[in-house]
Design a protein around this motif. Structure first.
Motif, PDB file in Angstrom:
ATOM      1  N   HIS A  50      10.181  24.428  52.084  1.00  0.00           N
ATOM      2  CA  HIS A  50       9.606  23.831  50.864  1.00  0.00           C
ATOM      3  C   HIS A  50       8.071  23.868  50.830  1.00  0.00           C
ATOM      4  O   HIS A  50       7.479  24.101  49.789  1.00  0.00           O
ATOM      5  CB  HIS A  50      10.144  22.408  50.631  1.00  0.00           C
ATOM      6  N   ASP A  51       7.438  23.657  51.980  1.00  0.00           N
ATOM      7  CA  ASP A  51       5.962  23.658  51.995  1.00  0.00           C
ATOM      8  C   ASP A  51       5.390  24.928  52.637  1.00  0.00           C
ATOM      9  O   ASP A  51       4.217  24.941  53.033  1.00  0.00           O
ATOM     10  CB  ASP A  51       5.447  22.434  52.764  1.00  0.00           C
ATOM     11  N   SER A  52       6.196  25.978  52.695  1.00  0.00           N
ATOM     12  CA  SER A  52       5.766  27.179  53.433  1.00  0.00           C
ATOM     13  C   SER A  52       4.565  27.873  52.800  1.00  0.00           C
ATOM     14  O   SER A  52       3.896  28.681  53.445  1.00  0.00           O
ATOM     15  CB  SER A  52       6.933  28.167  53.557  1.00  0.00           C
ATOM     16  N   TRP A  83       1.931  24.376  42.384  1.00  0.00           N
ATOM     17  CA  TRP A  83       1.948  25.819  42.644  1.00  0.00           C
ATOM     18  C   TRP A  83       2.597  26.185  43.967  1.00  0.00           C
ATOM     19  O   TRP A  83       3.267  27.203  44.088  1.00  0.00           O
ATOM     20  CB  TRP A  83       0.523  26.392  42.638  1.00  0.00           C
ATOM     21  N   HIS A  84       2.372  25.354  45.006  1.00  0.00           N
ATOM     22  CA  HIS A  84       2.836  25.778  46.336  1.00  0.00           C
ATOM     23  C   HIS A  84       4.366  25.865  46.417  1.00  0.00           C
ATOM     24  O   HIS A  84       4.892  26.676  47.172  1.00  0.00           O
ATOM     25  CB  HIS A  84       2.254  24.882  47.439  1.00  0.00           C
ATOM     26  N   GLY A  85       5.067  25.031  45.624  1.00  0.00           N
ATOM     27  CA  GLY A  85       6.524  25.120  45.618  1.00  0.00           C
ATOM     28  C   GLY A  85       6.993  26.396  44.929  1.00  0.00           C
ATOM     29  O   GLY A  85       7.868  27.114  45.425  1.00  0.00           O
ATOM     30  N   CYS A 109      11.051  23.399  42.785  1.00  0.00           N
ATOM     31  CA  CYS A 109      10.823  22.155  42.017  1.00  0.00           C
ATOM     32  C   CYS A 109      10.630  20.929  42.899  1.00  0.00           C
ATOM     33  O   CYS A 109      10.730  19.806  42.431  1.00  0.00           O
ATOM     34  CB  CYS A 109      11.929  21.934  40.974  1.00  0.00           C
ATOM     35  N   HIS A 110      10.291  21.140  44.175  1.00  0.00           N
ATOM     36  CA  HIS A 110      10.244  19.974  45.076  1.00  0.00           C
ATOM     37  C   HIS A 110       9.087  19.028  44.786  1.00  0.00           C
ATOM     38  O   HIS A 110       9.125  17.869  45.166  1.00  0.00           O
ATOM     39  CB  HIS A 110      10.234  20.418  46.549  1.00  0.00           C
ATOM     40  N   THR A 111       8.061  19.487  44.097  1.00  0.00           N
ATOM     41  CA  THR A 111       6.915  18.599  43.835  1.00  0.00           C
ATOM     42  C   THR A 111       7.063  17.853  42.514  1.00  0.00           C
ATOM     43  O   THR A 111       6.716  16.674  42.422  1.00  0.00           O
ATOM     44  CB  THR A 111       5.594  19.402  43.772  1.00  0.00           C
TER      45      THR A 111
END
Ligand SMILES: [Fe+2]
Ligand SMILES: [Fe+2]
Length: 191
Positions: A50-52, A83-85, A109-111
């Motif tokens: 998720h945070d890769s 953006w990172h997700g 959509c984790h954020t």
């Protein structure tokens, strides 16, 4: 990509602190997956990835979203915090061989959440907010609630996050508002 490969990949891409967060999110996601009958392997893989993309530059993220507009989910128009997700899902899909749409969705959509979240989406969203090292006020309450009622926990989590964003004078991602309204509408229908 299996869990072992995902773990190695993120170990090489993340700081010690964020790697530890990632492992904690994975543990919590598996716990929630068990509780709600969600595929544990999918939850683990989505949580591990998720945070890769969290530690690449904004320019790199922008570049990725421009390169794959079909997967960018309106990325550049949306607050940079989401953006990172989106970028992690793009990398997983285009470079790391993750084909499962359910996993890719949960990463993307984790954020912010989104309208029509699946159980897996919700599990990863909540696991990210309630992983072991999180200590924001109210996290204990949410940890209890998420084991009792997934949607009630999502409403509480989205409200908490959205209120926080607004209190900081930052723009609210439309998807976050949509996620909240959508779950609320479903709950009302069931009553
Ligand atoms: Fe994140
Ligand atoms: Fe995270």
């Amino acid at each position: 990509m299996n869990q072992k490969q995902a773990k190695e990949l993120v170990r090489s891409r993340l700081s010690d602190k964020r790697y530890e967060h990632t492992l904690n999110v994975k543990k919590m996601a598996v716990r929630l997956a068990k509780r709600y009958g969600v595929d544990e392997d999918k939850a683990a893989l989505a949580a591990l990835l998720h945070d890769s993309a969290k530690e690449i530059s904004k320019d790199e993220m922008r570049e990725l979203m421009r390169q794959y507009p079909q997967y960018a989910e309106g990325g550049e128009e949306r607050p940079a915090s989401v953006w990172h997700g989106i970028c992690a899902a793009i990398l997983a899909r285009t470079q790391w061989g993750v084909e499962d749409e359910a996993i890719l969705s949960a990463i993307a959509c984790h954020t912010a959440g989104r309208a029509g979240m699946s159980k897996l989406d919700k599990v990863v969203y909540l696991a990210d907010m309630t992983s072991k090292e999180r200590d924001w006020p109210g996290v204990g309450k949410l940890r209890k609630l998420e084991m009792k009622d997934l949607d009630a926990a999502m409403l509480a989590a989205l409200k908490q996050t959205n209120d926080f964003v607004l209190s900081q004078g930052k723009p609210l991602d439309p998807q976050s508002a949509a996620a909240y309204e959508d779950i609320l509408a479903h709950q009302k229908k069931e009553c």
